[in-house]
Scaffold this motif. Structure first.
Motif, short mmCIF file in Angstrom:
data_model
loop_
_atom_site.label_atom_id
_atom_site.label_comp_id
_atom_site.label_asym_id
_atom_site.label_seq_id
_atom_site.Cartn_x
_atom_site.Cartn_y
_atom_site.Cartn_z
N ALA A 24 0.72 -1.28 -0.24
CA ALA A 24 -0.36 -0.28 -0.21
C ALA A 24 0.75 1.02 -0.06
N PHE A 25 1.90 1.22 0.75
CA PHE A 25 2.98 2.10 1.05
C PHE A 25 3.85 2.44 -0.28
N GLU A 26 3.61 1.72 -1.00
CA GLU A 26 4.48 1.85 -2.13
C GLU A 26 3.66 2.67 -3.72
N SER A 34 -0.86 10.12 -0.70
CA SER A 34 -0.91 9.67 0.59
C SER A 34 -1.61 8.53 0.88
N PRO A 35 -0.93 8.48 2.13
CA PRO A 35 -1.20 6.48 1.90
C PRO A 35 -2.33 6.23 2.79
N ALA A 36 -2.91 7.39 2.96
CA ALA A 36 -4.48 7.60 3.05
C ALA A 36 -5.53 6.99 2.35
N LEU A 124 -2.34 4.54 7.05
CA LEU A 124 -3.81 3.65 6.16
C LEU A 124 -4.99 4.02 6.18
N GLY A 125 -5.09 3.89 7.53
CA GLY A 125 -6.68 3.61 7.93
C GLY A 125 -7.23 2.75 8.18
#
Length: 127
Positions: A24-26, A34-36, A124-125
């Motif tokens: 997800a961060f990649e 944003s990761p969010a 990521l929430g």
């Protein structure tokens, strides 16, 4: 950012609707978002976030794999406490502290376990 662009990148990286935190961060990094946003996409598309890089969720069979550190240096403890927001350490701060102290992110979450400090919110929430 359109869901279509996110989906195009994520499609080949998920298995059984599971999206690892690192992936997800990649994806966020690749798309410059944003990761969010990736977390919201995952939630809206019923993807399960797994393998939190802090060891807090998404592992089998225990879900959480982080263990409390045996000891926390006074410098690290002070740095963690300086970053607290409402008595919790934001995930983003964990990443920053890991870089600053040149240690693994899970070492920071282990220190938080030892200090009985909760990590929240997740970038990521997820929590």
């Amino acid at each position: 950012m359109s869901d279509e662009k996110i989906q195009k990148i994520i499609a080949g990286k998920i298995k059984d609707n599971d999206l690892p935190c690192a992936v997800a961060f990649e994806v966020a990094d690749q798309l410059g978002i944003s990761p969010a946003v990736v977390g919201e996409y995952a939630d809206a598309n019923k993807l399960h976030l797994i393998k939190c890089q802090l060891g807090l969720f998404g592992y089998q069979p225990e879900k959480k794999i982080v263990k409390a550190a045996d000891a926390v240096t006074p410098e690290l403890e002070a740095a963690i406490k300086a970053e607290l927001v409402n008595d919790r350490l934001p995930c983003k701060s964990v990443w920053m502290l890991a870089e600053k102290f040149e240690i693994r992110k899970m070492a920071i979450s282990g220190a938080c376990e030892a200090l009985e400090i909760k990590i929240k919110p997740c970038q990521l929430g997820a929590f």
